[in-house]
Design an enzyme around this catalytic site. Sequence first.
Site, PDB file in Angstrom:
ATOM      1  N   ARG A 160      37.171  34.744  30.959  1.00 26.10           N
ATOM      2  CA  ARG A 160      37.516  35.960  31.721  1.00 26.10           C
ATOM      3  C   ARG A 160      38.016  35.591  33.117  1.00 26.10           C
ATOM      4  O   ARG A 160      38.070  34.405  33.484  1.00 26.10           O
ATOM      5  CB  ARG A 160      36.300  36.869  31.834  1.00 26.10           C
ATOM      6  CG  ARG A 160      35.192  36.255  32.666  1.00 26.10           C
ATOM      7  CD  ARG A 160      34.025  37.211  32.833  1.00 26.10           C
ATOM      8  NE  ARG A 160      33.243  36.844  34.006  1.00 26.10           N
ATOM      9  CZ  ARG A 160      32.031  37.281  34.268  1.00 26.10           C
ATOM     10  NH1 ARG A 160      31.441  38.103  33.421  1.00 26.10           N
ATOM     11  NH2 ARG A 160      31.398  36.920  35.356  1.00 26.10           N
ATOM     12  N   GLY A 161      38.354  36.601  33.886  1.00 26.28           N
ATOM     13  CA  GLY A 161      38.692  36.443  35.305  1.00 26.28           C
ATOM     14  C   GLY A 161      39.810  35.450  35.554  1.00 26.28           C
ATOM     15  O   GLY A 161      40.811  35.391  34.829  1.00 26.28           O
ATOM     16  N   ILE A 162      39.613  34.619  36.578  1.00 23.29           N
ATOM     17  CA  ILE A 162      40.650  33.667  36.997  1.00 23.29           C
ATOM     18  C   ILE A 162      40.907  32.637  35.895  1.00 23.29           C
ATOM     19  O   ILE A 162      42.049  32.262  35.637  1.00 23.29           O
ATOM     20  CB  ILE A 162      40.217  32.999  38.329  1.00 23.29           C
ATOM     21  CG1 ILE A 162      40.184  34.045  39.459  1.00 23.29           C
ATOM     22  CG2 ILE A 162      41.155  31.850  38.682  1.00 23.29           C
ATOM     23  CD1 ILE A 162      39.592  33.558  40.772  1.00 23.29           C
TER      24      ILE A 162
ATOM     25  N   ASN B 118      37.404  25.203  36.531  1.00 25.17           N
ATOM     26  CA  ASN B 118      37.411  26.548  37.115  1.00 25.17           C
ATOM     27  C   ASN B 118      36.058  27.245  37.048  1.00 25.17           C
ATOM     28  O   ASN B 118      35.752  28.066  37.911  1.00 25.17           O
ATOM     29  CB  ASN B 118      38.464  27.404  36.396  1.00 25.17           C
ATOM     30  CG  ASN B 118      38.224  28.888  36.597  1.00 25.17           C
ATOM     31  OD1 ASN B 118      38.532  29.433  37.650  1.00 25.17           O
ATOM     32  ND2 ASN B 118      37.637  29.548  35.607  1.00 25.17           N
ATOM     33  N   ALA B 119      35.225  26.921  36.035  1.00 28.31           N
ATOM     34  CA  ALA B 119      33.950  27.643  35.863  1.00 28.31           C
ATOM     35  C   ALA B 119      33.152  27.581  37.160  1.00 28.31           C
ATOM     36  O   ALA B 119      33.044  26.528  37.788  1.00 28.31           O
ATOM     37  CB  ALA B 119      33.141  27.028  34.722  1.00 28.31           C
TER      38      ALA B 119
ATOM     39  N   LYS C 231      21.983  34.574  48.444  1.00 27.47           N
ATOM     40  CA  LYS C 231      20.776  34.941  49.204  1.00 27.47           C
ATOM     41  C   LYS C 231      20.888  34.243  50.552  1.00 27.47           C
ATOM     42  O   LYS C 231      21.473  33.157  50.637  1.00 27.47           O
ATOM     43  CB  LYS C 231      19.497  34.388  48.529  1.00 27.47           C
ATOM     44  CG  LYS C 231      18.904  35.258  47.453  1.00 27.47           C
ATOM     45  CD  LYS C 231      17.997  36.333  48.037  1.00 27.47           C
ATOM     46  CE  LYS C 231      17.487  37.200  46.891  1.00 27.47           C
ATOM     47  NZ  LYS C 231      17.083  38.520  47.316  1.00 27.47           N
ATOM     48  N   LEU C 232      20.302  34.827  51.581  1.00 22.96           N
ATOM     49  CA  LEU C 232      20.228  34.095  52.842  1.00 22.96           C
ATOM     50  C   LEU C 232      19.431  32.818  52.610  1.00 22.96           C
ATOM     51  O   LEU C 232      18.503  32.799  51.791  1.00 22.96           O
ATOM     52  CB  LEU C 232      19.531  34.943  53.903  1.00 22.96           C
ATOM     53  CG  LEU C 232      20.280  36.212  54.345  1.00 22.96           C
ATOM     54  CD1 LEU C 232      19.464  36.961  55.387  1.00 22.96           C
ATOM     55  CD2 LEU C 232      21.653  35.872  54.888  1.00 22.96           C
TER      56      LEU C 232
ATOM     57  N   TYR D 184      26.639  28.259  47.514  1.00 19.89           N
ATOM     58  CA  TYR D 184      27.996  28.354  46.984  1.00 19.89           C
ATOM     59  C   TYR D 184      28.977  27.609  47.904  1.00 19.89           C
ATOM     60  O   TYR D 184      29.807  26.809  47.440  1.00 19.89           O
ATOM     61  CB  TYR D 184      28.367  29.838  46.888  1.00 19.89           C
ATOM     62  CG  TYR D 184      29.726  30.125  46.307  1.00 19.89           C
ATOM     63  CD1 TYR D 184      29.952  30.032  44.931  1.00 19.89           C
ATOM     64  CD2 TYR D 184      30.779  30.531  47.121  1.00 19.89           C
ATOM     65  CE1 TYR D 184      31.203  30.330  44.392  1.00 19.89           C
ATOM     66  CE2 TYR D 184      32.022  30.828  46.592  1.00 19.89           C
ATOM     67  CZ  TYR D 184      32.231  30.726  45.223  1.00 19.89           C
ATOM     68  OH  TYR D 184      33.467  31.013  44.701  1.00 19.89           O
TER      69      TYR D 184
HETATM   70  N1  LIG Z   1      37.056  35.945  42.419  1.00 21.05           N
HETATM   71  C1  LIG Z   1      37.229  35.452  43.640  1.00 21.05           C
HETATM   72  O1  LIG Z   1      37.572  36.187  44.575  1.00 21.05           O
HETATM   73  C2  LIG Z   1      37.041  33.968  43.886  1.00 21.05           C
HETATM   74  C3  LIG Z   1      37.243  33.501  45.189  1.00 21.05           C
HETATM   75  C4  LIG Z   1      37.083  32.146  45.451  1.00 21.05           C
HETATM   76  C5  LIG Z   1      36.772  31.272  44.416  1.00 21.05           C
HETATM   77  N2  LIG Z   1      36.586  31.746  43.153  1.00 21.05           N
HETATM   78  C6  LIG Z   1      36.248  30.755  42.110  1.00 21.05           C
HETATM   79  O2  LIG Z   1      37.137  30.892  41.020  1.00 21.05           O
HETATM   80  C7  LIG Z   1      36.477  30.527  39.812  1.00 21.05           C
HETATM   81  C8  LIG Z   1      36.566  31.653  38.798  1.00 21.05           C
HETATM   82  O3  LIG Z   1      36.035  32.827  39.382  1.00 21.05           O
HETATM   83  P1  LIG Z   1      36.044  34.256  38.663  1.00 21.05           P
HETATM   84  O4  LIG Z   1      36.082  35.281  39.745  1.00 21.05           O
HETATM   85  O5  LIG Z   1      37.050  34.285  37.612  1.00 21.05           O
HETATM   86  O6  LIG Z   1      34.550  34.255  38.058  1.00 21.05           O
HETATM   87  P2  LIG Z   1      33.981  34.924  36.720  1.00 21.05           P
HETATM   88  O7  LIG Z   1      32.532  35.036  36.923  1.00 21.05           O
HETATM   89  O8  LIG Z   1      34.751  36.157  36.353  1.00 21.05           O
HETATM   90  O9  LIG Z   1      34.298  33.813  35.590  1.00 21.05           O
HETATM   91  C9  LIG Z   1      33.646  32.558  35.595  1.00 21.05           C
HETATM   92  C10 LIG Z   1      33.589  32.039  34.174  1.00 21.05           C
HETATM   93  O10 LIG Z   1      32.886  30.785  34.194  1.00 21.05           O
HETATM   94  C11 LIG Z   1      32.007  30.762  33.090  1.00 21.05           C
HETATM   95  N3  LIG Z   1      30.875  29.866  33.324  1.00 21.05           N
HETATM   96  C12 LIG Z   1      29.834  30.058  34.171  1.00 21.05           C
HETATM   97  N4  LIG Z   1      28.924  29.059  34.018  1.00 21.05           N
HETATM   98  C13 LIG Z   1      29.399  28.241  33.058  1.00 21.05           C
HETATM   99  C14 LIG Z   1      28.905  27.056  32.449  1.00 21.05           C
HETATM  100  N5  LIG Z   1      27.718  26.549  32.798  1.00 21.05           N
HETATM  101  N6  LIG Z   1      29.637  26.466  31.471  1.00 21.05           N
HETATM  102  C15 LIG Z   1      30.840  26.989  31.101  1.00 21.05           C
HETATM  103  N7  LIG Z   1      31.351  28.118  31.630  1.00 21.05           N
HETATM  104  C16 LIG Z   1      30.638  28.741  32.606  1.00 21.05           C
HETATM  105  C17 LIG Z   1      31.545  32.217  32.954  1.00 21.05           C
HETATM  106  O11 LIG Z   1      30.991  32.470  31.668  1.00 21.05           O
HETATM  107  C18 LIG Z   1      32.826  32.978  33.229  1.00 21.05           C
HETATM  108  O12 LIG Z   1      33.565  33.223  32.054  1.00 21.05           O
HETATM  109  C19 LIG Z   1      35.042  30.185  40.201  1.00 21.05           C
HETATM  110  O13 LIG Z   1      34.925  28.789  40.392  1.00 21.05           O
HETATM  111  C20 LIG Z   1      34.857  30.918  41.520  1.00 21.05           C
HETATM  112  O14 LIG Z   1      33.880  30.305  42.320  1.00 21.05           O
HETATM  113  C21 LIG Z   1      36.700  33.074  42.872  1.00 21.05           C
END
Ligand SMILES: NC(=O)c1ccc[n+]([C@@H]2O[C@H](COP(=O)([O-])OP(=O)(O)OC[C@H]3O[C@@H](n4cnc5c(N)ncnc54)[C@H](O)[C@@H]3O)[C@@H](O)[C@H]2O)c1
Length: 451
Positions: free
Chosen positions: A220-222, A291-292, A298-299, A357
Amino acid sequence: MSDWYRDFANSGVGTTITRQFGLPRPAVLRRYEPGEPLLPGPAVIGTAGGGRLRDALTRLLRDAGVPVLSPVAADGSDDGERPAAVLLDATGVTGPGQLAAAHDFLAPAVKRLRASGRVLILADPPSATDSPATAAARQALDGLVRSIGKELLNGSTANLVYVPDGAEASLASPVRFFLSGRSAYVDGQVLTLSAADVPAGEDDETPLAGRVAVVTGAARGIGAAIARVMARDGAHVVAVDVPAAGESLAAVANEIGGTAFQLDITAADAPARLVAHLRERHGGVDVVVHNAGITRDKLLVNMDAARWNSVMAVNLQAQLDITEALLAADGLLRPDARVVCVSSQSGIAGNRGQTNYAASKAGIIGMVRAWAPAFAGRGATINAVAPGFIVTEMTARMPFGTREVGSRINSLQQGGLPVDVAETIAWLSQPGSAGVNGQVVRVCGQSMLGA
Ligand SMILES: NC(=O)c1ccc[n+]([C@@H]2O[C@H](COP(=O)([O-])OP(=O)(O)OC[C@H]3O[C@@H](n4cnc5c(N)ncnc54)[C@H](O)[C@@H]3O)[C@@H](O)[C@H]2O)c1
């Protein structure tokens, strides 16, 4: 997910209201569509200094079908076509005095720039000289370009690429990226290229053809956007995510004709299982996108060990362990491999409630920089991409006020889309991006945080 305020500000009544009250008017950004020309109009190239790259830039633009205009007169009297891109070749500047030529060229040219235009400055790296005056002039361009980015309107961007002597062959891929709609949300960035063997004759439409790309967190997502863009660009994508996300992972993989591989990347046997899968099913791997990622905010004073440890395990330790295993697996990681690690603006600026994070995401930057020379040694690259505010399901759940402020405090006055991060990662994964190594590219619309 649409941006209600941007849509309103660009509507008939919205335009009147935002003008009257001096409210921000975020533009509809020019985003890449396959088959579109590199630029929607002509470019203009100016020089300040020796102009070492001028001929190469002119050739590159003409080969891409972009007409090159002659520089606009300083009094702005030239009433010809307005440029879609303004390129300044500032290589060869030896002192601050020569920057007057940069100002003389840029001021009238930028004034005439079209909407969703591009300003791109090329220069020698400040670190490659012993002369304080020369280093001062080169570094001055960094402040110049970041300020231009903050002044530009209508979805235009400004970026700077430092090109050391001998790295001229590395130029084409970043220049094409920064001019194209692929870099819609990349603004105010400064990259330093390195000399590399750049393969000739890359196909612009499918630059990843024949490549096998692993994308973690692809359900999902990015991550899903990265998988889609990589597949669009010709790669076979191995989409990785936790078993609990198996259904959506399969849906993404099916949609793009890729392979779904259920794997918790923090499991002790995860690196070995991934190595075995890639060897048995694909014979090797060309691109790895870490990417995951997870947040457990939390503070610091209230953060328990579980929150700290889980974020470090997913966001940082798994990237280290998997990359090490791929490097150690004889012949598995192709010599010209591309590894792209997703960091975050939090890892650069820090963020309240995100000590775990931000530490994990800053750690990624340290890891990438340390690995870059070894990767270069084998013809490979490793880079980090740091997204700013990206409109995802996660950010859609934020309280209205926090989300509105968070998405507007950048030069483009809007949040980015997952596809913006994906385009940047796909560009870094191209064979032609061989000269971009050990870099951190923010996809943040020139966020004011940590700028
Ligand atoms: N959304 C934002 O604004 C934003 C900003 C900066 C950085 N990011 C980074 O971009 C990346 C993707 O973010 P997103 O918003 O799409 O997040 P999201 O939570 O929508 O997707 C993350 C995906 O990673 C998978 N994942 C989590 N733990 C895992 C594991 N142990 N093994 C395999 N897969 C695992 C989840 O199941 C999920 O499908 C992340 O690294 C996040 O830190 C996002």
